[in-house]
Design a protein around this motif. Structure first.
Motif, PDB file in Angstrom:
ATOM      1  N   ILE A 109      -6.515  -1.683  10.203  1.00  0.00           N
ATOM      2  CA  ILE A 109      -5.550  -2.541  10.888  1.00  0.00           C
ATOM      3  C   ILE A 109      -4.114  -2.068  10.670  1.00  0.00           C
ATOM      4  CG2 ILE A 109      -5.361  -4.232   9.020  1.00  0.00           C
ATOM      5  CD1 ILE A 109      -5.301  -4.993  12.801  1.00  0.00           C
ATOM      6  N   VAL A 110      -3.834  -1.478   9.519  1.00  0.00           N
ATOM      7  CA  VAL A 110      -2.460  -1.049   9.219  1.00  0.00           C
ATOM      8  C   VAL A 110      -1.962  -0.035  10.245  1.00  0.00           C
ATOM      9  CG1 VAL A 110      -0.990   0.130   7.532  1.00  0.00           C
ATOM     10  CG2 VAL A 110      -2.652  -1.570   6.775  1.00  0.00           C
ATOM     11  N   THR A 111      -2.848   0.830  10.701  1.00  0.00           N
ATOM     12  CA  THR A 111      -2.435   1.852  11.673  1.00  0.00           C
ATOM     13  C   THR A 111      -2.139   1.258  13.045  1.00  0.00           C
ATOM     14  OG1 THR A 111      -4.714   2.374  12.314  1.00  0.00           O
ATOM     15  CG2 THR A 111      -3.771   3.618  10.472  1.00  0.00           C
ATOM     16  N   GLN A 112      -2.466   0.005  13.251  1.00  0.00           N
ATOM     17  CA  GLN A 112      -2.218  -0.669  14.524  1.00  0.00           C
ATOM     18  C   GLN A 112      -0.966  -1.553  14.479  1.00  0.00           C
ATOM     19  OE1 GLN A 112      -4.148   0.283  17.092  1.00  0.00           O
ATOM     20  NE2 GLN A 112      -5.052   1.597  15.530  1.00  0.00           N
ATOM     21  N   LEU A 113      -0.252  -1.501  13.375  1.00  0.00           N
ATOM     22  CA  LEU A 113       0.934  -2.336  13.195  1.00  0.00           C
ATOM     23  C   LEU A 113       2.186  -1.484  13.060  1.00  0.00           C
ATOM     24  CD1 LEU A 113      -0.580  -4.810  10.592  1.00  0.00           C
ATOM     25  CD2 LEU A 113      -0.238  -5.216  13.036  1.00  0.00           C
ATOM     26  N   PRO A 114       3.334  -2.003  13.373  1.00  0.00           N
ATOM     27  CA  PRO A 114       3.587  -3.102  14.287  1.00  0.00           C
ATOM     28  C   PRO A 114       2.985  -2.813  15.674  1.00  0.00           C
ATOM     29  CG  PRO A 114       5.631  -2.422  13.206  1.00  0.00           C
ATOM     30  CD  PRO A 114       4.581  -1.405  12.886  1.00  0.00           C
ATOM     31  N   PRO A 115       2.712  -3.849  16.440  1.00  0.00           N
ATOM     32  CA  PRO A 115       2.027  -3.680  17.721  1.00  0.00           C
ATOM     33  C   PRO A 115       2.809  -2.826  18.717  1.00  0.00           C
ATOM     34  CG  PRO A 115       2.056  -5.987  17.062  1.00  0.00           C
ATOM     35  CD  PRO A 115       2.956  -5.255  16.129  1.00  0.00           C
ATOM     36  N   MET A 116       2.062  -2.098  19.552  1.00  0.00           N
ATOM     37  CA  MET A 116       2.670  -1.270  20.592  1.00  0.00           C
ATOM     38  C   MET A 116       3.447  -2.118  21.597  1.00  0.00           C
ATOM     39  SD  MET A 116      -0.253   1.620  21.267  1.00  0.00           S
ATOM     40  CE  MET A 116       0.667   2.410  22.566  1.00  0.00           C
ATOM     41  N   MET A 117       3.047  -3.377  21.762  1.00  0.00           N
ATOM     42  CA  MET A 117       3.737  -4.233  22.727  1.00  0.00           C
ATOM     43  C   MET A 117       5.198  -4.464  22.347  1.00  0.00           C
ATOM     44  SD  MET A 117       1.874  -7.843  21.875  1.00  0.00           S
ATOM     45  CE  MET A 117       3.072  -9.114  22.120  1.00  0.00           C
TER      46      MET A 117
END
Length: 129
Positions: A109-117
């Motif tokens: 999950i860490v690699t997905q933060l902060p969100p691309m949005m």
């Protein structure tokens, strides 16, 4: 280029003392290669450190020191412009001979933060585990 403020604040605490020590070593020893590495938050800080070191070392040992950045489980640090800056200065072996690797594990999950949005992007050269 924009970088998340939390990473900038954390880097301000550790960055300067480490950079000073590496510069001292580069000027007093025959340093030919340097690996900058970190995990999670440490990966984000390692990326910021590597960028600063390439700038600092270019003044004293640009043709002598080859830098490799290897991060593990690194979050997204900044926007597109920052990712491009990292690519140009660190990951593009044609311009300086440096290398970078961003190692990620499936479902971390860490690699997905902060969100691309929110316009945060990763720099290139991802290696999946």
């Amino acid at each position: 280029a924009l970088v998340h403020g939390g990473f900038v604040d954390a880097f301000k605490v550790i960055g300067e003392p480490l950079i000073s020590k590496v510069i001292e070593l580069a000027t007093t020893t025959p340093l030919s290669s340097l690996v900058v590495t970190g995990h999670s938050l440490g990966g984000a800080l390692a990326t910021l450190m590597a960028l600063q070191l390439t700038r600092q070392l270019s003044n004293i040992a640009s043709d002598r020191v080859r830098l490799t950045l290897s991060t593990f489980g690194q979050p997204r640090i900044g926007n597109d412009a920052f990712a491009l800056l990292v690519h140009r200065r660190l990951c593009n072996t044609k311009s300086g001979g440096h290398r970078c690797y961003r190692v990620t594990a499936n479902r971390d999950i860490v690699t997905q933060l902060p969100p691309m949005m929110f316009d945060f992007k990763h720099h290139p050269h991802e290696v999946y585990l």
